[in-house]
Design a protein around this motif. Structure first.
Motif, PDB file in Angstrom:
ATOM      1  N   VAL A   1       0.860  -1.187   0.000  1.00 31.45           N
ATOM      2  CA  VAL A   1       0.000   0.000   0.000  1.00 31.45           C
ATOM      3  C   VAL A   1       0.892   1.230   0.000  1.00 31.45           C
ATOM      4  CG1 VAL A   1      -1.814   1.288   1.176  1.00 31.45           C
ATOM      5  CG2 VAL A   1      -1.810  -1.217   1.246  1.00 31.45           C
ATOM      6  N   ASN A   2       0.735   2.061  -1.009  1.00 25.79           N
ATOM      7  CA  ASN A   2       1.522   3.284  -1.142  1.00 25.79           C
ATOM      8  C   ASN A   2       0.581   4.482  -1.063  1.00 25.79           C
ATOM      9  OD1 ASN A   2       4.316   2.151  -2.041  1.00 25.79           O
ATOM     10  ND2 ASN A   2       2.809   1.095  -3.323  1.00 25.79           N
ATOM     11  N   VAL A   3       0.769   5.319  -0.057  1.00 23.89           N
ATOM     12  CA  VAL A   3      -0.069   6.497   0.151  1.00 23.89           C
ATOM     13  C   VAL A   3       0.706   7.732  -0.272  1.00 23.89           C
ATOM     14  CG1 VAL A   3      -1.427   7.825   1.794  1.00 23.89           C
ATOM     15  CG2 VAL A   3      -1.200   5.346   2.090  1.00 23.89           C
ATOM     16  N   GLU A   4       0.137   8.499  -1.180  1.00 26.96           N
ATOM     17  CA  GLU A   4       0.789   9.704  -1.707  1.00 26.96           C
ATOM     18  C   GLU A   4      -0.082  10.915  -1.404  1.00 26.96           C
ATOM     19  OE1 GLU A   4       2.466  11.516  -5.970  1.00 26.96           O
ATOM     20  OE2 GLU A   4       1.841   9.406  -5.791  1.00 26.96           O
ATOM     21  N   GLY A   5       0.539  11.984  -0.899  1.00 29.76           N
ATOM     22  CA  GLY A   5      -0.192  13.179  -0.529  1.00 29.76           C
ATOM     23  C   GLY A   5      -0.093  14.285  -1.562  1.00 29.76           C
ATOM     24  N   TYR A   6      -1.147  15.090  -1.645  1.00 27.24           N
ATOM     25  CA  TYR A   6      -1.203  16.263  -2.527  1.00 27.24           C
ATOM     26  C   TYR A   6      -1.557  17.491  -1.694  1.00 27.24           C
ATOM     27  CZ  TYR A   6      -0.822  13.223  -6.570  1.00 27.24           C
ATOM     28  OH  TYR A   6      -0.361  12.303  -7.486  1.00 27.24           O
ATOM     29  N   ASP A   7      -1.179  18.658  -2.203  1.00 31.04           N
ATOM     30  CA  ASP A   7      -1.296  19.881  -1.418  1.00 31.04           C
ATOM     31  C   ASP A   7      -2.736  20.293  -1.124  1.00 31.04           C
ATOM     32  OD1 ASP A   7       1.414  20.224  -1.182  1.00 31.04           O
ATOM     33  OD2 ASP A   7       1.593  21.485  -2.967  1.00 31.04           O
ATOM     34  N   SER A   8      -3.671  19.879  -1.952  1.00 36.17           N
ATOM     35  CA  SER A   8      -5.069  20.245  -1.731  1.00 36.17           C
ATOM     36  C   SER A   8      -5.955  19.282  -2.503  1.00 36.17           C
ATOM     37  CB  SER A   8      -5.347  21.683  -2.202  1.00 36.17           C
ATOM     38  OG  SER A   8      -5.263  21.766  -3.620  1.00 36.17           O
ATOM     39  N   TYR A   9      -7.237  19.310  -2.189  1.00 40.46           N
ATOM     40  CA  TYR A   9      -8.185  18.483  -2.937  1.00 40.46           C
ATOM     41  C   TYR A   9      -8.190  18.870  -4.413  1.00 40.46           C
ATOM     42  CZ  TYR A   9     -10.285  17.214   1.616  1.00 40.46           C
ATOM     43  OH  TYR A   9     -10.524  16.754   2.881  1.00 40.46           O
ATOM     44  N   GLU A  10      -8.097  20.184  -4.676  1.00 35.33           N
ATOM     45  CA  GLU A  10      -8.157  20.644  -6.058  1.00 35.33           C
ATOM     46  C   GLU A  10      -6.962  20.150  -6.865  1.00 35.33           C
ATOM     47  OE1 GLU A  10     -10.672  23.304  -3.574  1.00 35.33           O
ATOM     48  OE2 GLU A  10      -8.631  22.532  -3.398  1.00 35.33           O
ATOM     49  N   VAL A  11      -5.753  20.239  -6.284  1.00 37.72           N
ATOM     50  CA  VAL A  11      -4.553  19.748  -6.960  1.00 37.72           C
ATOM     51  C   VAL A  11      -4.663  18.246  -7.202  1.00 37.72           C
ATOM     52  CG1 VAL A  11      -2.060  19.393  -6.720  1.00 37.72           C
ATOM     53  CG2 VAL A  11      -3.076  21.592  -6.071  1.00 37.72           C
ATOM     54  N   LEU A  12      -5.154  17.545  -6.212  1.00 37.08           N
ATOM     55  CA  LEU A  12      -5.331  16.106  -6.341  1.00 37.08           C
ATOM     56  C   LEU A  12      -6.315  15.768  -7.451  1.00 37.08           C
ATOM     57  CD1 LEU A  12      -5.167  13.146  -5.470  1.00 37.08           C
ATOM     58  CD2 LEU A  12      -6.708  13.684  -3.586  1.00 37.08           C
TER      59      LEU A  12
END
Length: 457
Positions: free
Chosen positions: A65-76
């Motif tokens: 399982v690889n969890v990757e984060g983004y700066d905001s919902y919109e960017v994601l």
């Protein structure tokens, strides 16, 4: 989804392609059991999710399982759009509530649906890979919002609602006996607090974000769109000029003109109001319950206590309920059986009673299942931290109507941008609320019409 695709830049798309190519190496068997999870957090919430992923793999070593984060919902959301059109979407993606309709309509590069409803994928099972299915235990507020056409489209996870934060020191000094519970009480409290010799520069703040007037609209039983807020069919018409809507916009303008409301000058600015409250530049703050842990702990470090109470209401208006915010986990369609079951099991694991309770304690998001609430009660958590119960209790007051459930709307993010621009014009240029929102309604309706042309025959 096709409309959003054009928003992502070539550089971002290129970087994303490189990242995906690096992630997708290895044998086919490894790929079959690889679960890529994209979420819109890069802070301690990302750390929490990564730790749960480690624990899940310890229980299910056949998976990665690889969890990757983004700066905001919109960017994601933009990154997801690019990846899906390249044929390389993640396994699980966190989409915020405003993107629910667009997520339901989203298609992949072959024109097929991008996401499979999680309830359809679970297919009536009580457990998956030994992880108990928790859908039937989801609290009503999240169930009411995310149940569409009779089933969960996605897996609820981080759910919030706005609550009211008061600097108890200012209240005591000004002789305000209790935190305001109505908008009228708030105005009266501000009048007293602003007379203090050592009082704050302004009285109250909240972000210029459409979520806040949407709350007051819902409280009064007002609808943002037709088809019962898009609950009885695809929403085709939007209403930004109703008496319920304008009542709060007019109030907002009056509070600003009187010097009571602090506006940071930046649309959708969540940090500015919160920092003003933490710096004791305002006595009251309205922001997400998801920030409750941080707001209270930061205030205590500064040296003042915080009262956390329900979102205010108009004294003589009806009350239908308050809206949720936050996001859910969406499952990409077309996965192999092993990958899909692993992804579904991970979703249940994230929301088991122990993890849902810990997520709440860590962040302030409401415990997403009734079992998590019961666990926290049995541990005495709410006795020691009564402010953490406010959001759950507030959402439990909902009457379950379409107004309180919340709207399902295409191009919702763009429509919200029209709202925030209109509010800024009203605050900073003195535009008439009724006239300015008549203009905003026209622009929002055009956005909705264009969106619906893409997804209706």
């Amino acid at each position: 989804m096709r409309r959003v695709r054009a928003l992502i830049g070539a550089a971002t798309a290129a970087a994303l392609t490189i990242g995906l190519a690096a992630c997708n190496g290895g044998s086919s068997s490894a790929e079959d059991n690889r679960i890529d999870v994209w979420i819109g957090f890069t802070d301690y919430r990302l750390d929490w999710a990564k730790q749960r992923a480690v624990e899940f793999v310890e229980k299910h070593p056949e998976y990665t399982v690889n969890v990757e984060g983004y700066d905001s919902y919109e960017v994601l959301f933009d990154a997801l759009t690019a990846a899906s059109q390249q044929g390389d979407p993640p396994t699980i993606v966190q989409n915020f509530e405003a993107a629910t309709q667009e997520s339901r309509d989203a298609v992949n590069a072959d024109g097929e649906r991008l996401f499979i409803p999680v309830e359809e994928a679970i297919d009536g099972r009580d457990e998956i890979l030994g992880e108990p299915v928790v859908l039937n235990d989801i609290v009503d507020a999240a169930r009411n919002y995310y149940t569409v056409d009779g089933q969960f489209s996605s897996m609820p996870w981080n759910t919030s609602t706005p609550v009211f934060y008061s600097n108890s020191t200012y209240l005591e000094e000004a002789g305000v006996e209790e935190p305001p519970s109505t908008w009228e009480d708030l105005r009266d409290a501000c009048e007293k607090i602003m007379k203090l010799d050592d009082g704050p520069k302004n009285c109250v703040s909240w972000p210029n974000h459409a979520w806040f007037p949407e709350q007051v609209l819902a409280e009064q039983g007002g609808l943002l769109a037709d088809q019962n807020n898009g609950r009885d069919g695809r929403a085709e018409n939007i209403d930004l000029t109703s008496p319920e809507w304008l009542s709060f916009i007019e109030y907002w303008q009056e509070m600003y003109d009187e010097g009571y409301y602090y506006y940071s000058g930046v649309q959708e600015d969540w940090d500015g109001p919160k920092n003003a409250f933490g710096g004791q530049e305002v006595a009251f703050l309205m922001t997400s319950s998801g920030d409750a842990t941080a707001v209270v702990s930061e205030a205590q470090q500064v040296g003042f206590d915080v009262d956390v109470t329900r979102y205010p209401v108009f004294a003589d208006a009806p009350y239908a309920g308050n809206l949720i915010g936050g996001a859910t986990l969406w499952l990409v369609d077309g996965l192999g059986e092993s990958t899909q079951d692993g992804a579904l099991a991970f979703m249940q694991f994230l929301n088991n009673p122990e993890n849902a309770a810990d997520w709440h304690r860590t962040t302030g998001y409401i415990p997403i299942t009734n079992s998590a609430v019961e666990l926290l009660e049995s541990e005495g958590w709410y006795d020691e931290n009564p402010y953490q119960r406010v959001a759950t209790d507030q959402l439990a007051l909902s009457d379950g109507s379409p107004a309180a459930a919340g709207v399902l709307l295409g191009s919702f993010v763009a429509i919200r941008a029209e709202v925030t621009q209109a509010v800024e014009d009203i605050l900073t240029t003195g535009a008439d609320p009724a006239e300015r929102f008549a203009e905003a309604e026209t622009s929002a309706q055009s956005l909705l019409d264009d969106y619906n042309l893409l997804y209706t025959e």
